[in-house]
Write a protein that holds these residues in place. Structure first.
Motif: not given
Length: 237
Positions: A7-9, A11, A15, A42, A46, A51-54
């Motif tokens: 999982v990465s996020k 903004y 990162k 965060t 997710i 929230s949505r993961a990148t």
């Protein structure tokens, strides 16, 4: 029960999470440990669809939270202790939650007993609650649906030593009954006292994970956490 898979996020150019992977099994307590701003909240947001993961995926019972049948019955969550209407009593807040889930009102009394909020305290308006009382109310709300998974963001905040002992006992009992518990914390001692496994995160990356014995073998968890809070940004053996 819970799985984070790469999982990465991101903004804008920040990162918040960077390739986070770990699992939480049934009947265990996993502490997601790191300083404030490390990316813990965060990741939890997710996991429960706030929230949505990148990139990557976070699943519960093998599915995305939004795809679960009756997710609030299967996954209990606690995030912001100030999420309750300040003009309602604690009992009213829980009663509304029970009605939303289609639960009998007696369940409100059951969870109030579980978290140690007295009848008198439950009749007080939430704006008069201490932070510790709000934390107990949040845990009570998370337990309404008798979930098999608990996701708690900093549940020890505001609790006095007696409250911390109560929290550890409650979480241990729930795990021993088969529940999968994931809690975030910035308090090393809290994690050491209750967790079966620890995932240490810093600057959005997992720096170490394993059982307490594994993390204390060769290099102490205390030293790992000291390096992290001092600003170290490297993998830990």
């Amino acid at each position: 029960m819970i799985e984070f898979n790469h999982v990465s996020k991101v903004y804008k150019e920040v990162k918040a999470l960077d390739d986070v992977s770990f699992t939480v099994g049934a009947g265990s307590v996993t502490a997601f440990l790191g300083p404030n701003g490390a990316g813990k909240s965060t990741a939890l947001r997710i996991l429960v669809g706030l929230s949505r993961a990148t990139s990557g995926s976070a699943t519960v019972f093998g599915r995305a939270y939004a795809e679960l049948d009756g997710p609030a019955h299967r996954v209990g969550t606690m995030f912001a202790p100030n999420a309750y209407h300040p003009g309602r009593t604690g009992r009213e807040s829980l009663t509304l939650g029970a009605m939303t889930l289609g639960l009998p009102r007696r369940r409100v009394d059951e969870v109030l007993d579980l978290v140690g909020l007295t009848h008198r305290e439950s009749r007080r308006v939430v704006k008069g609650y201490s932070l510790g009382m709000r934390q107990r109310l949040g845990v009570a709300h998370a337990l309404l649906g008798r979930p098999g998974v608990l996701v708690l963001d900093e549940p020890g905040n505001g609790l006095d030593p007696q409250g911390m002992r109560w929290m550890r006992g409650l979480l241990r009992g729930l795990a021993d009954s088969g529940c999968a518990v994931l809690l975030s914390s910035h308090l090393l001692h809290e994690a050491e006292e209750v967790a079966d496994r620890v995932v240490v995160v810093g600057r959005g990356r997992v720096l170490a994970q394993g059982t307490m014995d594994e993390l204390n073998r060769g290099r102490t968890l205390e030293q790992t956490f000291f390096d992290l809070t001092a600003g170290a940004d490297r993998s830990v053996a």
